[in-house]
Write a protein that holds these residues in place. Structure first.
Motif, PDB file in Angstrom:
ATOM      1  N   THR A   1       0.820  -1.215   0.000  1.00 46.04           N
ATOM      2  CA  THR A   1       0.000   0.000   0.000  1.00 46.04           C
ATOM      3  C   THR A   1       0.852   1.262   0.000  1.00 46.04           C
ATOM      4  N   SER A   2       1.981   1.243   0.695  1.00 49.50           N
ATOM      5  CA  SER A   2       2.841   2.431   0.678  1.00 49.50           C
ATOM      6  C   SER A   2       3.511   2.602  -0.681  1.00 49.50           C
ATOM      7  N   ALA A   3       3.867   1.492  -1.335  1.00 51.58           N
ATOM      8  CA  ALA A   3       4.461   1.589  -2.669  1.00 51.58           C
ATOM      9  C   ALA A   3       3.449   2.107  -3.684  1.00 51.58           C
ATOM     10  N   VAL A   4       2.209   1.673  -3.576  1.00 51.62           N
ATOM     11  CA  VAL A   4       1.161   2.138  -4.489  1.00 51.62           C
ATOM     12  C   VAL A   4       0.878   3.621  -4.247  1.00 51.62           C
TER      13      VAL A   4
ATOM     14  N   LYS B   1       1.420   6.711  -6.920  1.00 46.06           N
ATOM     15  CA  LYS B   1       0.355   7.640  -7.309  1.00 46.06           C
ATOM     16  C   LYS B   1       0.804   9.096  -7.129  1.00 46.06           C
ATOM     17  N   LYS B   2       1.599   9.356  -6.077  1.00 47.89           N
ATOM     18  CA  LYS B   2       2.063  10.719  -5.829  1.00 47.89           C
ATOM     19  C   LYS B   2       3.037  11.177  -6.904  1.00 47.89           C
ATOM     20  N   HIS B   3       3.862  10.256  -7.400  1.00 43.46           N
ATOM     21  CA  HIS B   3       4.868  10.619  -8.399  1.00 43.46           C
ATOM     22  C   HIS B   3       4.306  10.649  -9.811  1.00 43.46           C
ATOM     23  N   SER B   4       3.136  10.087 -10.007  1.00 44.14           N
ATOM     24  CA  SER B   4       2.543  10.082 -11.359  1.00 44.14           C
ATOM     25  C   SER B   4       1.805  11.339 -11.676  1.00 44.14           C
TER      26      SER B   4
END
Length: 97
Positions: free
Chosen positions: A87-90, A94-97
Motif C-alpha cells: 500500500t505504501s508503494a502504491v 500515485k504521488k509521483h505520477s
C-alpha cells in the motif's frame, strides 16, 4: 479442527495491528512513522522468535501450542508488513505520477 481458530485470530490480530498502525501513526507523528513501524515489525518478529524458542523448553502439548502461537504471530506480522509495503508503494507511485 475445533480450537484452531484461536491461532487464526492471533494471526489476524497481528495483521490488523500492522495494517492499522501506519494510519494511526500518520495522524499523530507523520515524521517518525517509518521508524516506529520498523520498531513494531522487529518487536513482533523478536517476540515470535522468542516464543518459538521458549516452546522447545516447555515441551509436550503446551509447547506445541506455544509454537503454533509463535507461528501465527509470525504469519500475521509478515502478512501485515507485506500489505503495508504494497500500500505504501502504491501510494508513492500515485504521488509521483
Amino acid at each position: 479442527m475445533a480450537g484452531f481458530e484461536v491461532f487464526i485470530f492471533i494471526a489476524l490480530g497481528a495483521t490488523l495491528l500492522m495494517v492499522l498502525a501506519p494510519l494511526a501513526l500518520q495522524k499523530s507523528v507523520p515524521e517518525k512513522k517509518s521508524r516506529y513501524l520498523r520498531v513494531l515489525f522487529l518487536g513482533l518478529l523478536i517476540m515470535s522468535l522468542g516464543i518459538f524458542i521458549f516452546s522447545f523448553y516447555i515441551g509436550g502439548w503446551q509447547g506445541i501450542g506455544y509454537g503454533f502461537m509463535a507461528i501465527s504471530i509470525l504469519i500475521g506480522t509478515l502478512l501485515g508488513g507485506l500489505i503495508n509495503g504494497v500500500t505504501s508503494a502504491v501510494s508513492r507511485r500515485k504521488k509521483h505520477s
